[in-house]
Design a protein around this motif. Structure first.
Motif, mmCIF file in Angstrom:
data_model
loop_
_atom_site.group_PDB
_atom_site.id
_atom_site.type_symbol
_atom_site.label_atom_id
_atom_site.label_comp_id
_atom_site.label_asym_id
_atom_site.label_seq_id
_atom_site.Cartn_x
_atom_site.Cartn_y
_atom_site.Cartn_z
ATOM 1 N N VAL A 272 -28.154 39.239 7.246
ATOM 2 C CA VAL A 272 -27.224 38.429 6.461
ATOM 3 C C VAL A 272 -26.701 37.359 7.407
ATOM 4 N N ASP A 273 -26.877 36.104 7.043
ATOM 5 C CA ASP A 273 -26.500 35.000 7.922
ATOM 6 C C ASP A 273 -25.464 34.118 7.257
ATOM 7 N N TRP A 274 -24.357 33.862 7.958
ATOM 8 C CA TRP A 274 -23.311 32.992 7.433
ATOM 9 C C TRP A 274 -23.149 31.748 8.302
ATOM 10 N N CYS A 275 -22.750 30.682 7.655
ATOM 11 C CA CYS A 275 -22.156 29.550 8.354
ATOM 12 C C CYS A 275 -20.669 29.858 8.481
ATOM 13 N N VAL A 276 -20.137 29.697 9.689
ATOM 14 C CA VAL A 276 -18.695 29.826 9.905
ATOM 15 C C VAL A 276 -18.106 28.422 9.788
ATOM 16 N N ALA A 277 -17.233 28.220 8.798
ATOM 17 C CA ALA A 277 -16.688 26.894 8.528
ATOM 18 C C ALA A 277 -15.176 26.891 8.682
ATOM 19 N N ASP A 278 -14.648 25.756 9.080
ATOM 20 C CA ASP A 278 -13.201 25.582 9.167
ATOM 21 C C ASP A 278 -12.603 25.755 7.780
ATOM 22 N N LEU A 279 -11.527 26.532 7.680
ATOM 23 C CA LEU A 279 -10.954 26.848 6.375
ATOM 24 C C LEU A 279 -10.432 25.601 5.671
ATOM 25 N N GLU A 280 -9.916 24.635 6.416
ATOM 26 C CA GLU A 280 -9.332 23.449 5.798
ATOM 27 C C GLU A 280 -10.359 22.354 5.536
ATOM 28 N N THR A 281 -11.237 22.084 6.500
ATOM 29 C CA THR A 281 -12.167 20.959 6.361
ATOM 30 C C THR A 281 -13.540 21.375 5.855
#
Length: 394
Positions: A272-281
């Motif tokens: 399972v692969d996720w992109c970790v993204a900034d919560l606001e941007t």
């Protein structure tokens, strides 16, 4: 369920009966001139053009000639067996849904599957039903004078709809064949293809899970699926080469291949692969993954992560890892992976990565000496980590 129907009234003379197959939801029947307009719609649809070598342009006359050819092939001892896919829409009307065919393979005991759906029929699980019907028929009937013992499938890499249909019908995947299919757009380079097959006695249902990265929000970051436009966020990194295998590092020039590889692993149930993204941007900060080195994720999963330089030192890696660990340990009935034990590997001198693991509950349980070749000569140690929640050893 099968029966032998008479040829349609518009079929050429002396055309043999076409075997009709149905499961009560999907019916596979002879093609008819009444299908011509829908065949044109399917054959000029962008997705059909993207993945198949259907003639361009495609006219009603092409469709009528194709119908006649399909019907006539039933009279050839070694001919392709083609069916129209029929389904019932929300109004109760019987609709042409596409086509599926069984082509002779390398010997009378082998067949090759080909199929395509009309746009209106997609996303309803109809093709996997059609595949099961054809496979069952092939294994029960000496289609070309001998029992069929294997049915093959092949599709251009990236044709996820085709891959999902045969996955749901129980096919096993064998890998990727480089440069094995003509470019539908007429390009000079041959395209890679996925390949798979099924044999008598194999269950006609998915043999491995098809995993997906569920969105998970934290306080500073969110885990979400990767998008093609995330390539714009990738930053150069200058970490020691022994910290991560080069093929796993996010780079703009290799991002499409990197992403497809991870999508393939998820379709095989091994990651399972996720992109970790900034919560606001929502800007991509890096990657976190749960994976297995030996088949689909089961009792144990391995944690991995990487972050762009600008995302480091702000707690993003620790929070993303905590969220991924939570998903891994959550029961399958609650949407998690239900694993019992988590593991990880790091270079002994990668202090930042080691601190991330400690922060989410991993403990070091082993050290490999002189395992990583380091810059300037010499060898570095590798560390092995594990996380066993309370009760995992009961």
């Amino acid at each position: 369920m099968t029966d032998t129907s008479q040829p349609p009234a518009d079929a050429p003379r002396d055309t043999p009966p076409v075997v009709t197959l149905t499961d009560g939801v999907v019916t596979l029947r002879a093609h008819s001139v009444d299908d011509a307009d829908a065949i044109v719609e399917q054959s000029t649809d962008p997705e059909s053009l993207r993945w198949t070598t259907v003639p361009r342009p495609y006219s009603r006359e092409d469709a009528l000639g194709w119908v006649e050819h399909n019907l006539g092939a039933w009279g050839e001892p070694g001919g392709t067996r083609s069916w129209a896919i029929e389904w019932t829409d929300e109004t109760g009307a019987a609709r042409y849904g596409g086509t599926i065919d069984l082509r002779p393979g390398a010997a009378p005991s082998a067949g090759e599957l080909g199929f395509g759906l009309h746009p209106d029929a997609r996303g309803r699980g109809l093709m996997s039903r059609a595949v099961r019907l054809v496979v069952t028929h092939a294994f029960a009937t000496p289609v070309w004078g001998a029992p069929v013992s294997r049915v093959h499938w092949r599709a251009v890499v990236g044709n996820w709809g085709s891959r999902r249909a045969v996955w749901a019908a129980g096919f096993s995947f064998h890998g990727t064949i480089p440069g094995s299919h003509p470019d539908p757009e007429g390009g000079l380079e041959a395209l890679d293809t996925w390949t798979g097959s099924i044999t008598p006695g194999d269950p006609l249902s998915a043999q491995t899970p098809w995993l997906a990265p569920p969105p998970i929000a934290g306080e500073r970051v969110r885990l979400r699926p990767w998008r093609p436009d995330d390539v714009d966020a990738i930053e150069p990194r200058h970490d020691p080469e022994h910290w991560m295998p080069p093929r796993s590092i996010l780079r703009p020039e290799t991002f499409p291949t990197w992403l497809r590889t991870r999508q393939e692993r998820m379709s095989e149930g091994t990651a399972v692969d996720w992109c970790v993204a900034d919560l606001e941007t929502d800007r991509a900060l890096g990657s976190v993954t749960l994976f297995s080195r030996g088949g689909p994720i089961g009792d144990t999963a391995e944690l991995g992560y990487q972050f762009f330089p600008s995302a480091r030192g702000r707690g993003a890696a620790k929070e993303a890892s905590r969220l991924a660990v939570g998903h891994a340990l959550a029961p399958a009935g609650e949407g998690g992976l239900g694993v019992r034990r988590l593991v990880a590997e790091t270079a002994a001198d990668n202090e930042a990565s080691n601190a991330v693991l400690r922060s989410v509950g991993f403990v070091e349980f082993g050290r490999e000496h002189a395992v990583d070749r380091v810059a300037g000569g010499g060898w570095g140690d590798g560390l092995h980590w594990e996380l066993l929640p309370p009760g995992a050893t009961d």
